[in-house]
Design an enzyme around this catalytic site. Structure first.
Site, short mmCIF file in Angstrom:
data_model
loop_
_atom_site.label_atom_id
_atom_site.label_comp_id
_atom_site.label_asym_id
_atom_site.label_seq_id
_atom_site.Cartn_x
_atom_site.Cartn_y
_atom_site.Cartn_z
N ASP A 8 0.86 -1.19 0.00
CA ASP A 8 0.00 0.00 0.00
C ASP A 8 0.90 1.25 0.00
OD1 ASP A 8 -2.18 1.90 0.63
OD2 ASP A 8 -3.34 0.10 0.99
N HIS A 28 2.05 2.14 -3.21
CA HIS A 28 1.10 3.11 -3.77
C HIS A 28 1.60 4.55 -3.69
CE1 HIS A 28 -2.53 0.13 -3.32
NE2 HIS A 28 -1.55 -0.34 -4.07
#
Ligand SMILES: *[C@@H]1O[C@H](CO)[C@@H](O)[C@H](O)[C@H]1NC(C)=O
Ligand SMILES: *[C@@H]1O[C@H](CO)[C@@H](O)[C@H](O)[C@H]1NC(C)=O
Ligand SMILES: *[C@@H]1O[C@H](CO)[C@@H](O)[C@H](O)[C@H]1NC(C)=O
Length: 396
Positions: A222, A245
């Site tokens: 993430d 991310h």
């Protein structure tokens, strides 16, 4: 003659003794977790021993070191190392690794595994934290009902903290969270989890002032770094991110009353194969929050899906976002010297709120390409200024 020798001997003994006393006073007391029965065989739970070693170090009036030797210690329940401590400085020196229990349910519904709270002058030096997250990720992937999982290492309500040369692997949820702290330095930290591991944010900072993240490498599933409400004076420098991310301010504005994010610097950062690069993200919901004074500088993008992105329309499943207008006010954001490759055509996207447009956005010396061709930019409800060469051509 004998008298002289005995006088010299006495003087030497006295000198040695005073030296010993001096070093005893100056050196920290070292308290090893093994003194309290921690096994270090990777299988026997050492939670109790760690907490007892902490309590002992924390009550020391002189600088104390809690020591974790070069072995694998299983900590099979959530532990909290609480302050305030009696000394002004306390170090946790870790040569070994600290291992979480396996299994999706193994830490119950706890939201932290290892937590330090209300500790002033904490130094965490070295060591590896292994969250053993794969069973929980598999549970989440199979759509069963699973706990959300705990953060591996949480620093809460603590000031003047240093986290140096710490490694975190396979967190069940976030790797490191800094919450409600002041003056925290993370340096030389290494974070690893597979790129498809869910919600394994590298470092999350929230409600904290004067935090520095330096010389750090983050490969995870993430956000590499996520920045929550109430963050001020955050400095991020020399960080390598990817997979992951990217660096994200937000999601912000889920609630109506929310603290703003102010004065964030991101400098000398490299993104490789990440979903986003530099992102600011807010819910399309009413909110009093804001983001102001952000500097993104000297950033390299290698094959990044969305290198530059402001998205004010976050609304998963389109629930609870009346008119999709974010109340978050975004202003004073500058992007300077951002170079590299985009993995999608739109390399620069400013998708701001109808009711609170993005103000005072600055672009200078941007060179982003898409498959060796010119990329594109997208603007909605955004005002700002362009300086120097900007590619894709600015839409401000
Ligand atoms: C700190 O020191 C005082 C005595 O100076 C003692 O009474 C107290 O228990 C100590 N605190 C801790 C947390 O050990
Ligand atoms: C910040 O914390 C460090 C220790 O990590 C300390 O040396 C320094 O004095 C602190 N700075 C301020 C302004 O308190
Ligand atoms: C912004 O934050 C940096 C540290 O990241 C600090 O040195 C600087 O003084 C802050 N600026 C303001 C205006 O507070």
């Amino acid at each position: 003659m004998n008298l002289i020798i005995s006088i010299i001997t006495s003087i030497l003994i006295l000198l040695t003794m005073s030296c010993l006393i001096a070093t005893t006073l100056a050196d920290p007391v070292v308290i090893s977790v093994t003194d309290f029965g921690a096994k270090g065989d990777g299988r026997t739970d050492s939670s109790q021993a760690f907490v007892m070693a902490w309590t002992s170090a924390c009550s020391s009036e002189v600088p104390a070191t809690m020591y974790v030797p070069r072995k694998r210690f299983l900590i099979s329940s959530p532990v909290e190392f609480q302050g305030p401590c009696n000394g002004t400085k306390i170090e946790v020196k870790i040569d070994g690794s600290i291992v979480a229990p396996d299994g999706a349910q193994s830490l119950g519904s706890s939201d932290s595994w290892i937590m330090f709270s209300h500790v002033e002058g904490l130094v965490i030096n070295g060591g590896a934290f292994d969250g053993v997250g794969s069973s929980l990720w598999a549970c989440k992937a199979s759509q069963q009902s699973c706990p959300e999982g705990p953060t591996t290492l949480t620093i809460f309500g603590s000031n003047n903290v240093e986290i140096r040369r710490v490694t975190s692997i396979n967190a069940k949820l976030y790797h490191i969270v800094v919450h409600s702290c002041e003056n925290v330095t993370l340096e030389g930290v290494r974070i690893y989890a597979p790129k498809d591991s869910p919600n394994t944010d590298g470092v999350h900072v929230q409600n904290s002032m004067n935090v520095r993240i330096l010389d750090t490498g983050i490969r995870t599933g993430d956000d590499c770094i996520s920045i929550g409400p109430g963050t001020r004076n955050l400095w991020i420098q020399r960080v390598a991110c990817g997979p992951g991310h990217g660096i994200s301010i937000g999601s912000l504005g889920k609630g109506l009353e929310e603290d703003g994010v102010e004065n964030v610097t991101v400098k000398n950062v490299v993104f490789s194969g990440t979903q986003n690069g530099l992102r600011i993200k807010s819910w399309g919901r009413p909110s009093n929050g804001y983001v102001k004074g952000v500097v993104f500088k000297q950033v390299v993008m290698n094959d990044v899906q969305n290198p530059i992105l402001i998205d004010q329309n976050y609304c998963p499943r389109n629930e609870g976002c009346p008119n999709q207008n974010s109340g978050i006010k975004i202003s004073g954001i500058t992007y300077t010297d951002i170079k590299g490759t985009s993995a999608s055509r739109v390399a620069m996207k400013f998708d701001c709120s109808d009711t609170s447009p993005c103000m005072d956005i600055g672009l200078q010396d941007i060179e982003l390409t898409y498959q060796k061709q010119p990329a594109q930019s997208f603007c909605k409800n955004v005002r700002g200024m362009t300086l120097g060469v900007v590619n894709p051509p600015s839409c401000l």
